[in-house]
Scaffold this motif. Structure first.
Motif, PDB file in Angstrom:
ATOM      1  N   THR A   1      -1.752  -9.483  -7.221  1.00  0.00           N
ATOM      2  CA  THR A   1      -1.180  -9.491  -5.871  1.00  0.00           C
ATOM      3  C   THR A   1      -0.395 -10.774  -5.616  1.00  0.00           C
ATOM      4  O   THR A   1       0.632 -10.756  -4.914  1.00  0.00           O
TER       5      THR A   1
ATOM      6  N   ARG B   1       0.822  -1.207   0.000  1.00  0.00           N
ATOM      7  CA  ARG B   1       0.000   0.000   0.000  1.00  0.00           C
ATOM      8  C   ARG B   1       0.859   1.261   0.000  1.00  0.00           C
ATOM      9  O   ARG B   1       0.523   2.255  -0.662  1.00  0.00           O
TER      10      ARG B   1
ATOM     11  N   ARG C   1      -5.370   1.415  -9.270  1.00  0.00           N
ATOM     12  CA  ARG C   1      -4.348   1.620  -8.232  1.00  0.00           C
ATOM     13  C   ARG C   1      -4.969   2.077  -6.932  1.00  0.00           C
ATOM     14  O   ARG C   1      -4.635   1.558  -5.841  1.00  0.00           O
ATOM     15  N   ASP C   2      -5.897   3.026  -7.008  1.00  0.00           N
ATOM     16  CA  ASP C   2      -6.518   3.541  -5.789  1.00  0.00           C
ATOM     17  C   ASP C   2      -7.380   2.479  -5.112  1.00  0.00           C
ATOM     18  O   ASP C   2      -7.386   2.364  -3.877  1.00  0.00           O
TER      19      ASP C   2
ATOM     20  N   LEU D   1       2.172   1.798  -3.491  1.00  0.00           N
ATOM     21  CA  LEU D   1       1.106   2.294  -4.368  1.00  0.00           C
ATOM     22  C   LEU D   1       0.866   3.783  -4.125  1.00  0.00           C
ATOM     23  O   LEU D   1       0.656   4.552  -5.074  1.00  0.00           O
ATOM     24  N   ALA D   2       0.887   4.209  -2.869  1.00  0.00           N
ATOM     25  CA  ALA D   2       0.662   5.620  -2.549  1.00  0.00           C
ATOM     26  C   ALA D   2       1.786   6.504  -3.074  1.00  0.00           C
ATOM     27  O   ALA D   2       1.557   7.657  -3.449  1.00  0.00           O
TER      28      ALA D   2
ATOM     29  N   TRP E   1      -6.917  -0.780  -5.323  1.00  0.00           N
ATOM     30  CA  TRP E   1      -5.957  -1.743  -4.771  1.00  0.00           C
ATOM     31  C   TRP E   1      -5.430  -1.255  -3.423  1.00  0.00           C
ATOM     32  O   TRP E   1      -5.303  -2.025  -2.477  1.00  0.00           O
ATOM     33  N   ARG E   2      -5.137   0.033  -3.331  1.00  0.00           N
ATOM     34  CA  ARG E   2      -4.524   0.588  -2.126  1.00  0.00           C
ATOM     35  C   ARG E   2      -5.513   0.748  -0.983  1.00  0.00           C
ATOM     36  O   ARG E   2      -5.160   0.508   0.184  1.00  0.00           O
ATOM     37  N   THR E   3      -6.772   1.114  -1.289  1.00  0.00           N
ATOM     38  CA  THR E   3      -7.684   1.512  -0.217  1.00  0.00           C
ATOM     39  C   THR E   3      -8.824   0.538   0.064  1.00  0.00           C
ATOM     40  O   THR E   3      -9.385   0.551   1.170  1.00  0.00           O
TER      41      THR E   3
END
Length: 393
Positions: free
Chosen positions: A297, A24, A61-62, A27-28, A64-66
């Motif tokens: 992942t 994460r 992407r967002d 990704l950020a 996946w991250r959140t």
């Protein structure tokens, strides 16, 4: 084969919280390029002419991250049943779901690139325990290719499609399956073809979604539709297969990006899911974001971007042109797949085609795009194979 089940160990993967937190954070912190220069206003495949559009990539992407959660997929793998065994010095990971049916037939299913065992997790239970008692049931084995997922990464050259096929025979023997049927697409289709051609004493028959014909066949006598198939396949390899040339010649170079950058890995894989599925604007028209991200992942957590790419270095254009498959074969050619061969060409290699299917929809990942139809089609194909082989359907 001696059924040495003592050489097989139960396996349970569990990603650490630290690894998921690191994902994460990466990704950020990702640095992204400017947007593509093709038109972004209209829906349609032309938005993807330069690769994954920036807006689409940022959205995934967002998510996946959140919002994405890896743990349910990890739990599902455990519920199916995970194991490892060592063959020729290399650890091989596989899913193994035995059927409760006394008449079940052993089946090995092999994934390709950029897929993984995630291609089969939604269909294994139905293949093993069909709701319809008249439908054939299977003891399903789904191995991770060498260098993929939780299988070991080869440290030397030599693990090409021929060696993998031989390893699958050994694997099935260790599980007590001296005779079995096989299915595959993409690299799994190549390996399945080799299984049928090299090991007829063990393989009752095969089902494949890629029926590569021998080279040098003429287009004389083909229908207009079959000519379009050959033209599409030729166009793919000439103009849309740069990824394969890169991985076949310099897998280590692209591997640094695939192992170091989750956004780079996502884009490299998402590009193929977009181009190779039977969709108009986005792969998520038929495959959920969660399932695509389960697959990505898995690559990320196992750091297999480089090692998986090496299957191209080991096996690209290596299918023996003289190899013939004499065991019964069922072939399904989906309309949006990347390779399509006319039946008259395919039968030059597959000498006993007992079922030929041309579904009206679907692409390169049918088990993910249309799992219910995929199961039906695979069952029909394998039933025909088993009938032709003299085994029970």
């Amino acid at each position: 084969m001696n059924g040495r089940t003592s050489d097989v160990q139960a396996f349970e993967a569990h990603a650490t919280d630290a690894d998921l937190d690191d994902l994460r954070a990466r990704l950020a912190a990702a640095r992204l390029p400017e947007a593509e220069t093709v038109s972004r206003a209209a829906r349609g495949s032309h938005r993807w002419d330069q690769g994954v559009p920036l807006a689409d990539l940022m959205g995934v992407r967002d998510y996946w991250r959140t919002k994405y959660d890896w743990r349910p997929f990890e739990t599902h793998l455990h519920q199916i049943g995970q194991f490892r065994t060592t063959i020729d010095g290399l650890g091989i990971h596989f899913l193994h779901r035995r059927s409760a049916r006394a008449d079940a037939v052993p089946l090995i299913v092999t994934h390709g690139w950029p897929g993984s065992i995630a291609e089969f997790t939604d269909v294994i239970d139905e293949l093993a325990e069909p709701e319809d008692p008249a439908a054939p049931a299977f003891h399903v084995v789904a191995p991770s290719l060498p260098g993929f997922g939780y299988s070991d990464k080869p440290a030397t050259t030599g693990w090409g499609a021929e060696k993998i096929a031989a390893a699958w025979v050994e694997l099935m023997g260790r599980l007590g399956y001296s005779r079995f049927v096989a299915h595959g697409g993409d690299w799994g289709g190549v390996i399945t073809t080799i299984l049928g051609g090299r090991f007829p004493e063990h393989v009752l028959g095969i089902h494949t979604t890629v029926a590569q014909a021998p080279p040098g066949l003429t287009t004389d006598g083909l229908t207009a539709a079959e000519r379009r198939w050959t033209a599409d396949t030729r166009d793919f390899w000439r103009h849309r297969a740069a990824y394969a040339k890169q991985q076949a010649t310099r897998p280590q170079t692209i591997g640094y990006s695939l192992v170091d950058s989750p956004v780079g890995l996502l884009a490299w894989i998402l590009d193929k899911f977009a181009e190779w599925t039977d969709t108009e604007d986005s792969p998520f028209e038929t495959i959920s974001r969660d399932r695509v991200l389960d697959n990505v992942t898995l690559y990320w957590l196992t750091r297999t971007g480089a090692s998986a790419a090496r299957i191209y270095y080991e096996s690209h254009d290596s299918l023996d042109p003289e190899l013939r498959v004499d065991v019964p074969a069922a072939i399904s050619t989906y309309p949006r797949d990347i390779e399509k061969y006319p039946r008259t060409w395919a039968q030059e290699r597959f000498r006993q085609i007992v079922r030929w299917s041309e579904p009206g929809a679907g692409g390169h990942f049918p088990s993910l795009e249309m799992p219910e139809f995929f199961v039906h089609d695979l069952r029909e194909g394998l039933a025909a194979v088993l009938s032709a082989s003299g085994s029970r359907p």
